[in-house]
Design a protein around this motif. Structure first.
Motif, short mmCIF file in Angstrom:
data_model
loop_
_atom_site.label_atom_id
_atom_site.label_comp_id
_atom_site.label_asym_id
_atom_site.label_seq_id
_atom_site.Cartn_x
_atom_site.Cartn_y
_atom_site.Cartn_z
N LEU A 1 0.82 -1.21 0.00
CA LEU A 1 0.00 0.00 0.00
C LEU A 1 0.86 1.25 0.00
N THR A 2 1.93 1.26 0.77
CA THR A 2 2.83 2.42 0.80
C THR A 2 3.48 2.63 -0.56
N ALA A 3 3.90 1.55 -1.20
CA ALA A 3 4.51 1.66 -2.53
C ALA A 3 3.48 2.17 -3.54
N THR A 4 2.22 1.76 -3.39
CA THR A 4 1.16 2.26 -4.27
C THR A 4 0.93 3.75 -4.01
N ALA A 5 0.99 4.18 -2.75
CA ALA A 5 0.85 5.60 -2.42
C ALA A 5 1.98 6.40 -3.06
N GLU A 6 3.19 5.88 -2.98
CA GLU A 6 4.33 6.55 -3.61
C GLU A 6 4.14 6.64 -5.12
N LEU A 7 3.68 5.56 -5.74
CA LEU A 7 3.41 5.55 -7.17
C LEU A 7 2.36 6.60 -7.51
N LEU B 1 -5.85 8.45 -4.28
CA LEU B 1 -5.88 7.01 -4.46
C LEU B 1 -7.26 6.56 -3.99
N GLN B 2 -7.94 5.82 -4.81
CA GLN B 2 -9.29 5.37 -4.49
C GLN B 2 -9.36 3.86 -4.62
N LEU B 3 -10.26 3.24 -3.85
CA LEU B 3 -10.44 1.79 -3.90
C LEU B 3 -11.81 1.46 -3.37
N GLN C 1 -14.32 -6.80 6.97
CA GLN C 1 -13.91 -5.92 8.06
C GLN C 1 -12.39 -5.84 8.22
N PRO C 2 -11.64 -6.94 8.04
CA PRO C 2 -10.18 -6.79 8.14
C PRO C 2 -9.62 -5.79 7.13
N ALA C 3 -10.11 -5.81 5.90
CA ALA C 3 -9.63 -4.87 4.88
C ALA C 3 -10.08 -3.45 5.21
N ILE C 4 -11.33 -3.29 5.62
CA ILE C 4 -11.83 -1.96 5.98
C ILE C 4 -10.98 -1.38 7.11
N SER C 5 -10.73 -2.16 8.13
CA SER C 5 -9.90 -1.70 9.26
C SER C 5 -8.48 -1.37 8.81
N PHE C 6 -7.93 -2.21 7.93
CA PHE C 6 -6.57 -1.98 7.41
C PHE C 6 -6.49 -0.62 6.72
N TYR C 7 -7.42 -0.34 5.82
CA TYR C 7 -7.37 0.94 5.09
C TYR C 7 -7.67 2.12 6.00
N GLN C 8 -8.63 1.98 6.90
CA GLN C 8 -8.95 3.08 7.81
C GLN C 8 -7.78 3.37 8.74
N SER C 9 -7.07 2.35 9.18
CA SER C 9 -5.94 2.57 10.08
C SER C 9 -4.80 3.30 9.40
N GLY D 1 -5.47 5.82 7.22
CA GLY D 1 -5.99 7.12 6.81
C GLY D 1 -7.03 7.07 5.72
N GLY D 2 -7.42 5.89 5.26
CA GLY D 2 -8.45 5.78 4.23
C GLY D 2 -9.79 6.26 4.75
N ARG D 3 -10.53 6.92 3.90
CA ARG D 3 -11.85 7.45 4.26
C ARG D 3 -12.92 6.62 3.59
N ASN D 4 -13.91 6.21 4.37
CA ASN D 4 -15.02 5.43 3.84
C ASN D 4 -16.06 6.40 3.28
N LEU D 5 -16.07 6.57 1.96
CA LEU D 5 -16.97 7.53 1.34
C LEU D 5 -18.43 7.13 1.43
N SER D 6 -18.71 5.83 1.63
CA SER D 6 -20.09 5.41 1.85
C SER D 6 -20.62 6.06 3.12
N ASP D 7 -19.79 6.09 4.15
CA ASP D 7 -20.18 6.70 5.41
C ASP D 7 -20.10 8.22 5.36
#
Length: 182
Positions: free
Chosen positions: A111-117, A126-128, A135-143, A145-151
């Motif tokens: 994920l960090t390498a993708t952010a650098e890219l 960066l959107q996904l 829930q593991p993936a949601i927690s991973f991205y939120q931890s 700094g990812g923002r849940n646009l649905s919410d």
């Protein structure tokens, strides 16, 4: 994360990348939706004048350990999207780490390498998307700094498959509609 490195994928990686894509689809209970092939990945990502996607892969650094297991243990597949409000952006289609390699920081490194890219390409964001039950993936991205646009913004994700597109076109033609395309 000693022992693993992230690098840009190469054409020879496509067999292993499609293996990981199929493993991810199986985890998501969507195996029947995988239609792509290693040849399709090679064509679309490495033979097109403008590649349709970018892929980063994670591999064991130790050649002896690599010989004992899969050569590639994770991947991040992304492609350009465009925002009329902010311009060029990157969509992270898949971030996958094989189950036996999770918890070693490989996903974070991908994920960090993708952010650098993303930033190196001059992208505005960066959107996904993540399945709502993952829930593991949601927690991973939120931890990270990812923002849940649905919410936050109430966005709903829609998809039109070829049959849906054909029905739409047929209905429009029946009503005498013109798409405006030449």
């Amino acid at each position: 994360m000693a022992g693993y490195r992230v690098r840009a994928a190469e054409p020879g990686d496509c067999e292993e990348i499609i293996r990981m894509i199929k493993e991810l689809a199986e985890y998501e209970n969507l195996s029947d939706q995988v239609k792509n092939t290693a040849e399709g990945l090679r064509r679309d990502g490495f033979e097109e004048p403008s590649p349709l996607f970018r892929c980063l892969v994670a591999e064991e650094e130790d050649e002896q350990k690599r010989a004992e297991g899969p050569r590639l243990v994770g991947c991040a597949v992304s492609y350009y999207i465009y925002s009329t409000w902010t311009g060029r952006a990157l969509f992270l289609e898949d971030l996958y780490v094989a189950p036996q390699y999770r918890g070693k920081g490989i996903g974070s490194k991908l994920l960090t390498a993708t952010a650098e890219l993303c930033l190196s390409l001059g992208c505005s964001r960066l959107q996904l998307s993540v399945l709502d039950w993952n829930q593991p993936a949601i927690s991973f991205y939120q931890s990270r700094g990812g923002r849940n646009l649905s919410d936050e913004e109430g966005w709903c994700l829609f998809r039109f498959l070829p049959d849906d597109l054909q029905r739409m076109i047929s209905k429009s033609a029946e009503k005498g509609g013109d798409s405006g395309l030449p």
